[in-house]
Write an enzyme that holds these catalytic residues in place. Structure first.
Site, PDB file in Angstrom:
ATOM      1  N   TYR A   1       0.842  -1.194   0.000  1.00  0.00           N
ATOM      2  CA  TYR A   1       0.000   0.000   0.000  1.00  0.00           C
ATOM      3  C   TYR A   1       0.885   1.255   0.000  1.00  0.00           C
ATOM      4  O   TYR A   1       2.086   1.186  -0.238  1.00  0.00           O
ATOM      5  CB  TYR A   1      -0.981  -0.061   1.166  1.00  0.00           C
ATOM      6  CG  TYR A   1      -1.959  -1.208   1.020  1.00  0.00           C
ATOM      7  CD1 TYR A   1      -2.854  -1.248  -0.056  1.00  0.00           C
ATOM      8  CD2 TYR A   1      -1.967  -2.272   1.905  1.00  0.00           C
ATOM      9  CE1 TYR A   1      -3.738  -2.311  -0.222  1.00  0.00           C
ATOM     10  CE2 TYR A   1      -2.841  -3.343   1.743  1.00  0.00           C
ATOM     11  CZ  TYR A   1      -3.721  -3.356   0.678  1.00  0.00           C
ATOM     12  OH  TYR A   1      -4.587  -4.422   0.502  1.00  0.00           O
TER      13      TYR A   1
ATOM     14  N   ARG B   1      -6.560 -15.262  10.382  1.00  0.00           N
ATOM     15  CA  ARG B   1      -7.691 -16.158  10.116  1.00  0.00           C
ATOM     16  C   ARG B   1      -8.149 -16.941  11.332  1.00  0.00           C
ATOM     17  O   ARG B   1      -9.360 -17.165  11.490  1.00  0.00           O
ATOM     18  CB  ARG B   1      -7.343 -17.083   8.950  1.00  0.00           C
ATOM     19  CG  ARG B   1      -7.164 -16.330   7.632  1.00  0.00           C
ATOM     20  CD  ARG B   1      -6.843 -17.239   6.471  1.00  0.00           C
ATOM     21  NE  ARG B   1      -5.627 -18.008   6.660  1.00  0.00           N
ATOM     22  CZ  ARG B   1      -4.399 -17.542   6.441  1.00  0.00           C
ATOM     23  NH1 ARG B   1      -4.224 -16.292   6.037  1.00  0.00           N
ATOM     24  NH2 ARG B   1      -3.348 -18.300   6.630  1.00  0.00           N
TER      25      ARG B   1
END
Length: 358
Positions: A175, A314
């Site tokens: 990013y 996760r």
């Protein structure tokens, strides 16, 4: 040596254990990027984490460009974050937002404007996406950089207004900050390009803004130093990320988190050697490691001194009570990738917790 269940100070943030909830984009905010009541339940359920780092949270509309991701640039967003933060605190948790500018990965069809980056480059499509929604970025001008720095200041100030315990800078995963740091995406010939010191300039300036608003001891950073991520790479990552970590050390920040991939990891695999040990020499503050950890490997890296804490992604999606499950050696729920980014409670707030012991 400490265990995963021992307390730790992330600067001024006292965490009751060393199992951090990693930032996880989930797409449950409104189309205007305002947090929803459903997010209150989601984060409250996971307040057992030593520290929650929220999903990437936009500092501006032009820098977000991700459908239904939350932001922190408006009063409406601040007011909607307040009950989320209050719920986590009421459940005994700690929470900081991950401040996010996507740079060239900000989708123009969501942000409504051409994305910005260090240089005129186009990010590749995400794996599994047939058409590339990304368009060529516009190189940031001096005015763009000044405006973006103000956006970081405002987002950090709004985070404190909302009651967060601090802030975390997203400087990883290809990013905006990463796009400036790496020579594979930064082709500038001004004070923000060329030598490593120049490519780290935006990171230093953003950190100056965040520290001014939240305090160094309530500011964390995330890097992904080894290998290519979303088309963002560097010819010599050690020469970039070790000095970057040394600068963060000089600031006395609350923590540094590293997401480092290996050749056999589930997502974002990399054959580039990990830099955690070398970064550890430059940064002696709380170091959090991330990427495909289980409890055994997590404890081993605490035992070796390589890490002070481990962040789990996760596993926290599918196990709101992950800390209790690991402590008891209980089996884990398996996450359902089909519901990672879908709207509604399915795959978000409906994962079961352990049944109370009889």
């Amino acid at each position: 040596m400490p265990t995963l269940f021992d307390a730790i100070d992330f600067g001024a943030i006292r965490a009751p254990n060393r199992m951090v909830m990693a930032p996880l984009t989930r797409g449950r905010a409104t189309t205007d990027h305002v947090p929803t009541p459903l997010m209150i339940d989601y984060y409250r359920q996971r307040a057992g984490a030593g520290l929650i780092v929220t999903e990437g949270t936009g500092i501006s509309r032009e820098g977000l460009g991700w459908p239904n991701a939350p932001g922190l640039w408006s009063d409406a967003q601040v007011e909607a974050w307040k009950p989320v933060v209050a719920a986590v605190h009421a459940a005994g948790g700690r929470i900081v937002p991950q401040l996010w500018h996507l740079g060239r990965l900000a989708r123009a069809d969501v942000s409504g404007t051409q994305p910005l980056s260090s240089s005129a480059t186009t990010a590749p499509a995400r794996p599994g996406v047939s058409a590339n929604p990304n368009v060529e970025a516009r190189p940031m001008t001096a005015d763009d950089i000044a405006r973006t720095l103000d956006d970081y200041s405002r987002a950090a100030r709004n985070a404190i207004r909302a009651g967060f315990d601090g802030v975390a800078l997203h400087a990883a995963n290809g990013y905006l900050i990463d796009q400036f740091m790496r020579d594979g995406t930064n082709f500038r010939d001004d004070d923000y390009g060329g030598p490593v010191d120049n490519r780290l300039r935006l990171l230093r300036q953003v950190m100056e803004r965040l520290v001014a608003e939240a305090g160094a001891d309530r500011t964390g950073v995330r890097f992904s130093p080894n290998g290519e991520v979303q088309g963002c790479d560097d010819s010599n990552p050690e020469a970039v990320f070790v000095p970057a970590a040394a600068h963060l050390q000089s600031l006395g920040i609350a923590f540094l988190e590293l997401r480092e991939s290996g050749p056999n990891d589930t997502f974002l695999r990399s054959d580039v050697p990990k830099l955690g040990a070398k970064i550890r020499q430059a940064f002696t503050g709380p170091l959090i490691l991330n990427q495909d950890y289980d409890a055994v490997r997590a404890q081993a890296d605490l035992d070796s001194g390589l890490a002070d804490a481990i962040s789990f992604g996760r596993p926290f999606i599918a196990n709101p009570d992950l800390v209790d499950r690991v402590r008891q050696g209980a089996p884990l729920n398996a996450p359902n990738p089909k519901t990672f980014y879908t709207p509604g409670s399915e795959g978000y707030t409906d994962y079961p917790a352990l049944e109370p012991a009889s």
